[in-house]
Write a protein that holds these residues in place. Structure first.
Motif, PDB file in Angstrom:
ATOM      1  N   GLY A 219       0.744  52.867  45.512  1.00 13.51           N
ATOM      2  CA  GLY A 219       0.623  51.446  45.793  1.00 13.51           C
ATOM      3  C   GLY A 219      -0.136  51.100  47.051  1.00 13.51           C
ATOM      4  N   THR A 220      -0.627  52.092  47.782  1.00 15.83           N
ATOM      5  CA  THR A 220      -1.399  51.804  48.989  1.00 15.83           C
ATOM      6  C   THR A 220      -2.698  51.085  48.657  1.00 15.83           C
ATOM      7  N   ARG A 221      -3.310  51.467  47.538  1.00 16.54           N
ATOM      8  CA  ARG A 221      -4.556  50.853  47.075  1.00 16.54           C
ATOM      9  C   ARG A 221      -4.379  50.343  45.644  1.00 16.54           C
ATOM     10  N   PRO A 222      -5.189  49.355  45.243  1.00 20.01           N
ATOM     11  CA  PRO A 222      -5.140  48.903  43.850  1.00 20.01           C
ATOM     12  C   PRO A 222      -5.573  50.022  42.905  1.00 20.01           C
ATOM     13  N   VAL A 223      -5.108  49.950  41.651  1.00 24.32           N
ATOM     14  CA  VAL A 223      -5.463  51.002  40.694  1.00 24.32           C
ATOM     15  C   VAL A 223      -6.959  51.004  40.384  1.00 24.32           C
ATOM     16  N   GLU A 224      -7.642  49.895  40.623  1.00 26.34           N
ATOM     17  CA  GLU A 224      -9.086  49.830  40.371  1.00 26.34           C
ATOM     18  C   GLU A 224      -9.904  50.464  41.489  1.00 26.34           C
ATOM     19  N   TRP A 225      -9.275  50.697  42.628  1.00 31.92           N
ATOM     20  CA  TRP A 225     -10.023  51.126  43.812  1.00 31.92           C
ATOM     21  C   TRP A 225     -10.758  52.454  43.648  1.00 31.92           C
ATOM     22  N   PRO A 226     -10.146  53.516  43.091  1.00 31.13           N
ATOM     23  CA  PRO A 226     -10.895  54.776  42.969  1.00 31.13           C
ATOM     24  C   PRO A 226     -12.188  54.622  42.175  1.00 31.13           C
ATOM     25  N   ALA A 227     -12.180  53.837  41.101  1.00 35.30           N
ATOM     26  CA  ALA A 227     -13.394  53.637  40.308  1.00 35.30           C
ATOM     27  C   ALA A 227     -14.406  52.767  41.042  1.00 35.30           C
ATOM     28  N   GLN A 228     -13.928  51.814  41.838  1.00 34.72           N
ATOM     29  CA  GLN A 228     -14.843  50.950  42.580  1.00 34.72           C
ATOM     30  C   GLN A 228     -15.687  51.735  43.575  1.00 34.72           C
ATOM     31  N   LEU A 229     -15.162  52.855  44.056  1.00 32.53           N
ATOM     32  CA  LEU A 229     -15.914  53.673  45.011  1.00 32.53           C
ATOM     33  C   LEU A 229     -17.144  54.323  44.385  1.00 32.53           C
TER      34      LEU A 229
END
Length: 278
Positions: A219-229
């Motif tokens: 929960g530290t980052r949104p679940v979409e965050w890894p793909a956004q990188l």
């Protein structure tokens, strides 16, 4: 047989805890270094040449399904082929084992003929940490992880992308990779296991991907965050490169024998890789 030698495929397993990776290094204990000592002890100083591996693992990374090939002088192979595994077990240290030795054609290249490499990464989010018997192959994560969030994060990373955000920069190498499988499961013992497969990986890629997904999983980052990188063209400093000890190479996939040479040629044309997942 070529120039009096035969090519032998070696299936190898090792506990990477006390190794400085696969590749031979002067004054450092490595898997290839130890394996070559054992092979030459049994086959003679010139008996084994050209040891080539499917994926050069980094220090601390384990393997249950590593594959290598070596070219062995034909008379030495004929003498030892029936009992090579048993004799290697007698001369190799207990943290590395050759589990199969199979004569193959010279079209086989352990590195370039490979279609895929599959890894697993083990993580414990138990409040007490890691089972003492699994401390060498399981990462402790201090915060609770949600399996659904981990798999949502993983889904956005599957496919062919430029993984520059997750790779150590190397201006002479492409960071485009094709991930064919990336999913998490929670085993009966409560440990979370990520399985990832691709044609190849750039250095630090697997451990960086896991680090990114864990931040989404707790929960530290949104679940979409890894793909956004994936839109970035440089390494993402926010991504933690998790420890090597949780990572294990579990399988290397190859085409049928008649396609070995074509696959090796195609791989060389597309890119020349340093396959060093970390």
């Amino acid at each position: 047989m070529t120039d009096g030698r035969v090519r032998v495929r070696l299936d190898v397993a090792y506990d990477g805890t006390d190794f400085h990776g696969w590749a031979v290094q002067q004054d450092r204990r490595t898997v290839a270094g130890v394996l070559l000592v054992g092979l030459r002890q049994l086959l003679g100083d010139e008996g084994a040449a050209g040891l080539t591996v499917a994926g050069r693992t980094d220090a601390g990374v384990h393997a249950t399904g590593q594959v290598a090939h070596v070219d062995v002088i034909a008379p030495a192979w004929q003498t030892r082929r029936g009992d090579l595994l048993r004799r290697l077990a007698g001369v190799l240290p207990p943290d590395v084992r050759v589990t199969a030795a199979t004569e193959v054609g010279f079209d086989f290249d352990a590195r370039f003929s490979a279609l895929s490499r599959r890894y697993e990464y083990r993580v414990s989010d138990a409040p007490y940490g890691v089972d003492p018997l699994r401390r060498h192959d399981t990462l402790r994560w201090r915060w609770p992880l949600e399996l659904a969030r981990l798999n949502q994060a993983a889904a956005g990373l599957v496919g062919e992308h430029d993984f520059a955000a997750y790779c150590r920069r190397n201006p002479n190498r492409t960071t485009v990779r094709a991930i064919t499988e990336l999913a998490w499961r929670r085993d009966p013992d409560g440990v979370l296991v990520a399985t990832v497969a691709a044609d190849a990986f750039c250095q630090s890629m697997v451990r960086s991907l896991v680090g990114g997904m864990l931040l989404a999983g707790d929960g530290t980052r949104p679940v979409e965050w890894p793909a956004q990188l994936l839109t970035r063209r440089e390494r993402a400093g926010e991504v933690r490169v998790v420890g090597p000890h949780g990572l294990t190479l579990v399988a290397v996939g190859y085409p049928d024998p008649e396609a070995w040479a074509a696959r090796a040629l195609a791989t060389r044309r597309v890119r020349t890789l340093t396959i060093e997942p970390a």
